[in-house]
Design a protein around this motif. Structure first.
Motif, PDB file in Angstrom:
ATOM      1  N   LYS A  80       0.821  -1.196   0.000  1.00 17.90           N
ATOM      2  CA  LYS A  80       0.000   0.000   0.000  1.00 17.90           C
ATOM      3  C   LYS A  80       0.859   1.252   0.000  1.00 17.90           C
ATOM      4  N   LEU A  81       0.231   2.347  -0.480  1.00 13.86           N
ATOM      5  CA  LEU A  81       0.906   3.637  -0.493  1.00 13.86           C
ATOM      6  C   LEU A  81       0.754   4.350   0.843  1.00 13.86           C
ATOM      7  N   PHE A  82       1.684   5.242   1.113  1.00 14.83           N
ATOM      8  CA  PHE A  82       1.634   6.047   2.330  1.00 14.83           C
ATOM      9  C   PHE A  82       0.328   6.851   2.359  1.00 14.83           C
ATOM     10  N   ILE A 184       4.694   1.853   1.224  1.00 18.23           N
ATOM     11  CA  ILE A 184       5.780   2.471   0.464  1.00 18.23           C
ATOM     12  C   ILE A 184       5.470   3.950   0.231  1.00 18.23           C
ATOM     13  N   GLU A 185       6.506   4.684  -0.127  1.00 19.68           N
ATOM     14  CA  GLU A 185       6.355   6.106  -0.419  1.00 19.68           C
ATOM     15  C   GLU A 185       5.538   6.291  -1.691  1.00 19.68           C
ATOM     16  N   THR A 186       4.646   7.272  -1.684  1.00 21.24           N
ATOM     17  CA  THR A 186       3.820   7.554  -2.856  1.00 21.24           C
ATOM     18  C   THR A 186       4.689   8.134  -3.968  1.00 21.24           C
ATOM     19  N   PRO A 187       4.681   7.522  -5.153  1.00 18.66           N
ATOM     20  CA  PRO A 187       5.487   8.064  -6.258  1.00 18.66           C
ATOM     21  C   PRO A 187       5.035   9.468  -6.632  1.00 18.66           C
ATOM     22  N   ASN A 188       5.952  10.212  -7.214  1.00 22.65           N
ATOM     23  CA  ASN A 188       5.663  11.593  -7.586  1.00 22.65           C
ATOM     24  C   ASN A 188       5.022  11.636  -8.963  1.00 22.65           C
ATOM     25  N   ILE A 189       3.859  12.276  -9.041  1.00 27.02           N
ATOM     26  CA  ILE A 189       3.168  12.472 -10.315  1.00 27.02           C
ATOM     27  C   ILE A 189       3.098  13.978 -10.583  1.00 27.02           C
ATOM     28  N   ILE A 190       3.705  14.404 -11.680  1.00 28.81           N
ATOM     29  CA  ILE A 190       3.691  15.816 -12.058  1.00 28.81           C
ATOM     30  C   ILE A 190       2.477  16.065 -12.941  1.00 28.81           C
ATOM     31  N   THR A 191       1.614  17.007 -12.531  1.00 30.20           N
ATOM     32  CA  THR A 191       0.398  17.328 -13.295  1.00 30.20           C
ATOM     33  C   THR A 191       0.548  18.685 -13.973  1.00 30.20           C
ATOM     34  N   SER A 211       9.834   6.577 -10.044  1.00 30.29           N
ATOM     35  CA  SER A 211       9.133   5.396  -9.559  1.00 30.29           C
ATOM     36  C   SER A 211       9.725   4.152 -10.197  1.00 30.29           C
ATOM     37  N   SER A 212       9.888   3.123  -9.369  1.00 28.43           N
ATOM     38  CA  SER A 212      10.381   1.835  -9.868  1.00 28.43           C
ATOM     39  C   SER A 212       9.230   0.885 -10.175  1.00 28.43           C
ATOM     40  N   LEU A 213       7.983   1.365 -10.021  1.00 25.68           N
ATOM     41  CA  LEU A 213       6.819   0.525 -10.264  1.00 25.68           C
ATOM     42  C   LEU A 213       6.537   0.427 -11.758  1.00 25.68           C
ATOM     43  N   ALA A 214       6.272  -0.779 -12.224  1.00 22.81           N
ATOM     44  CA  ALA A 214       5.933  -0.989 -13.628  1.00 22.81           C
ATOM     45  C   ALA A 214       4.444  -0.751 -13.832  1.00 22.81           C
ATOM     46  N   SER A 215       4.089  -0.075 -14.919  1.00 26.53           N
ATOM     47  CA  SER A 215       2.690   0.242 -15.207  1.00 26.53           C
ATOM     48  C   SER A 215       2.161  -0.671 -16.308  1.00 26.53           C
ATOM     49  N   LYS A 216       0.931  -1.158 -16.126  1.00 30.49           N
ATOM     50  CA  LYS A 216       0.273  -1.995 -17.133  1.00 30.49           C
ATOM     51  C   LYS A 216      -0.709  -1.196 -17.987  1.00 30.49           C
ATOM     52  N   GLY A 217      -0.777   0.103 -17.757  1.00 37.81           N
ATOM     53  CA  GLY A 217      -1.704   0.935 -18.500  1.00 37.81           C
ATOM     54  C   GLY A 217      -2.144   2.117 -17.653  1.00 37.81           C
ATOM     55  N   VAL A 257      -4.968   7.746 -13.407  1.00 41.35           N
ATOM     56  CA  VAL A 257      -4.678   6.523 -12.662  1.00 41.35           C
ATOM     57  C   VAL A 257      -3.706   5.673 -13.469  1.00 41.35           C
ATOM     58  N   PHE A 258      -2.573   5.328 -12.849  1.00 42.77           N
ATOM     59  CA  PHE A 258      -1.612   4.425 -13.474  1.00 42.77           C
ATOM     60  C   PHE A 258      -1.781   3.039 -12.860  1.00 42.77           C
ATOM     61  N   LEU A 259      -1.876   2.012 -13.726  1.00 41.81           N
ATOM     62  CA  LEU A 259      -2.151   0.645 -13.276  1.00 41.81           C
ATOM     63  C   LEU A 259      -0.865  -0.036 -12.832  1.00 41.81           C
ATOM     64  N   THR A 260      -0.306   0.466 -11.739  1.00 47.48           N
ATOM     65  CA  THR A 260       0.857  -0.144 -11.114  1.00 47.48           C
ATOM     66  C   THR A 260       0.382  -1.016  -9.955  1.00 47.48           C
ATOM     67  N   GLU A 261       1.315  -1.583  -9.223  1.00 51.74           N
ATOM     68  CA  GLU A 261       0.968  -2.393  -8.049  1.00 51.74           C
ATOM     69  C   GLU A 261       1.708  -1.843  -6.832  1.00 51.74           C
ATOM     70  N   PRO A 262       1.025  -1.061  -5.962  1.00 51.96           N
ATOM     71  CA  PRO A 262      -0.391  -0.668  -6.045  1.00 51.96           C
ATOM     72  C   PRO A 262      -0.626   0.475  -7.028  1.00 51.96           C
ATOM     73  N   GLU A 263      -1.925   0.751  -7.313  1.00 48.30           N
ATOM     74  CA  GLU A 263      -2.265   1.833  -8.231  1.00 48.30           C
ATOM     75  C   GLU A 263      -1.858   3.184  -7.652  1.00 48.30           C
ATOM     76  N   VAL A 264      -1.389   4.073  -8.516  1.00 46.85           N
ATOM     77  CA  VAL A 264      -1.059   5.435  -8.107  1.00 46.85           C
ATOM     78  C   VAL A 264      -1.903   6.389  -8.945  1.00 46.85           C
ATOM     79  N   LYS A 265      -2.301   7.496  -8.337  1.00 45.34           N
ATOM     80  CA  LYS A 265      -3.159   8.449  -9.032  1.00 45.34           C
ATOM     81  C   LYS A 265      -2.932   9.851  -8.498  1.00 45.34           C
ATOM     82  N   GLN A 266      -3.337  10.829  -9.295  1.00 43.29           N
ATOM     83  CA  GLN A 266      -3.221  12.239  -8.922  1.00 43.29           C
ATOM     84  C   GLN A 266      -4.455  12.969  -9.425  1.00 43.29           C
TER      85      GLN A 266
END
Length: 435
Positions: A80-82, A184-191, A211-217, A257-266
């Motif tokens: 899970k994300l922070f 884990i630390e929430t990855p940075n998403i620049i909007t 981010s080291s998380l792989a995205s599936k879409g 929304v990026f389909l990583t594990e776990p999902e990250v969004k901004q």
């Protein structure tokens, strides 16, 4: 020969009867042996109950035999994300119904420590829901996750009567099932842009960096609803959404929304002026009754302040103006109630105004006030029409010409005279024939 045929038939009948008897005898023997083994197996299970996963819970309940606890659903590990939330669930069967507890495991063997978790622990961030009906179920909710929440969570269950005794050794140990939660630390998403304010069109962009998380879409959400046309199976860490025309209906919160594990969004907020609309642009009420006018608002953000005005009156209408006015407002709706309506004072145009951080929008309502006798006027009109019609018919009948009346009388008596003459002629004809 007849005697030979009779003898053969008798022998065949006897042999057939013996075969049928032997068949039914063997069937009865096999059924008895099968029933014996089934009863023997159930008796062994009842006297020496194994683990519940090998014995159906229905047998435990039907025979009221003791059945040790066993998991039918274990908690699953999660990443899970922070500041996110997590949920673990486990289900246990047994008779009597087992008690379920949650524990947090810190450290590593042999120096690990166990801390029992209760509902409301960790500054009310832990919530535990449990049911004990057909079997035991328990769910632990963790909100506002911090890095200290990372670790091993253990679901324990036991139905031993002495399970909570400190001085006695329980006959049946607690069974355990563990799951890990990693925060884990929430990855940075620049909007880009960070926010859209009162524009007619815009292009929203999100870029997942560091981010080291792989995205599936990826995909976009609008006010919590998926935008189907934004779905993408591309593993790219960049996505954009074009808004061709921004109105109050397309304003709101957009999430990439990026389909990583776990999902990250901004989130990107698209803001517009409030859209204010009267529920009815023309309202009416009866004199001395109440008049109610309603305005609603749509869009994002909703109004933070509502104001009512009346044409011909300086200043806004407020609740403290007098006992005549009553205003009730929520972010998406405002209601103005006017008590004791007056034809002289309350007829006119009223304006509702909704204001948010970007500006103000208004709409107008026209109020009509009817007299209490207004419902009587249609009836009086019908009565007047009937009176006028009857009067016209009466005058017409009185002024008809006397000649028209005499003509009518003559036309009625003429057929009688002609009939009498015809009768005399017939009489004369008969007299001549007699002579």
């Amino acid at each position: 020969m007849p005697f030979l045929y009779a003898f053969i038939f008798s022998i065949s009948f006897v042999l057939l009867t013996l075969c049928l008897f032997l068949f039914f005898f063997l069937f009865a023997c096999l059924s008895s042996i099968t029933a014996f083994f089934i009863i023997h197996k159930i008796t062994r299970l009842a006297l020496n109950p194994p683990h519940c996963k090998f014995l159906p819970i229905s047998v435990c309940w039907a025979d009221r035999t003791r059945c040790s606890a066993g998991f039918i659903k274990s908690p699953l590990s999660q990443m899970k994300l922070f500041n996110d939330s997590a949920e673990l669930h486990c289900e246990v069967i047994g008779y009597p119904i087992p008690e379920v507890q949650w524990w947090f495991v810190e450290g590593e063997e042999p120096n690990e420590t166990f801390t029992q978790l209760f509902d409301g622990a960790r500054d009310e961030r832990v919530q535990i829901n449990a049911t004990y009906i057909a079997h035991a179920t328990s769910t632990i909710h963790l909100t506002s996750l911090a890095f200290d929440d990372s670790g091993t969570y253990e679901c324990r269950a036991s139905n031993d009567p002495d399970r909570n005794e400190l001085k006695k050794t329980p006959k049946i140990k607690w069974i355990r099932s563990q799951a890990n939660i990693i925060v884990i630390e929430t990855p940075n998403i620049i909007t880009e842009p960070v926010e859209v304010n009162n524009q007619t069109s815009a292009t929203l962009r999100c870029n997942l960096t560091e981010s080291s998380l792989a995205s599936k879409g990826s995909h976009w959400m609008h006010n919590g609803k998926l935008i189907e046309t934004s779905k993408s199976s591309d593993s790219s860490l960049f996505t954009e959404l074009h808004l061709e025309k921004i109105t109050y209906s397309s304003s709101g919160k957009y999430e990439c929304v990026f389909l990583t594990e776990p999902e990250v969004k901004q989130t990107i907020e698209v803001k517009t002026l409030p859209h204010v609309a009267a529920y009815k642009h023309s309202e009416h009420g009866n004199e001395k009754d109440k008049g109610v006018m309603v305005c609603v608002s749509h869009g994002y953000p909703l109004p933070t302040d509502w104001t009512w005005f009346k044409e011909g009156i300086d200043g806004p209408i407020t609740n403290g103006t007098s006992d005549k006015y009553e205003i009730k407002s929520t972010p998406n709706k405002t209601t103005l109630t006017i008590n004791d309506l007056s034809i002289e004072q309350d007829i006119g145009d009223y304006t509702c105004a909704g204001t948010n951080e970007l500006g103000t929008a208004t709409d107008r309502i026209h109020l009509r006030v009817r007299s209490r006798l207004a419902a009587l006027w249609p009836f009086l009109g019908i009565v007047a029409e009937v009176i006028i019609l009857v009067t016209i018919i009466f005058i017409y009948e009185k002024r008809r010409k006397p000649d028209e009346i005499n003509d009518d009388d003559d036309s009625g008596s003429a057929p009688l005279k002609s009939n009498s003459n015809a009768n005399h002629k017939d009489k004369n004809v008969r007299q001549r024939n007699s002579n």
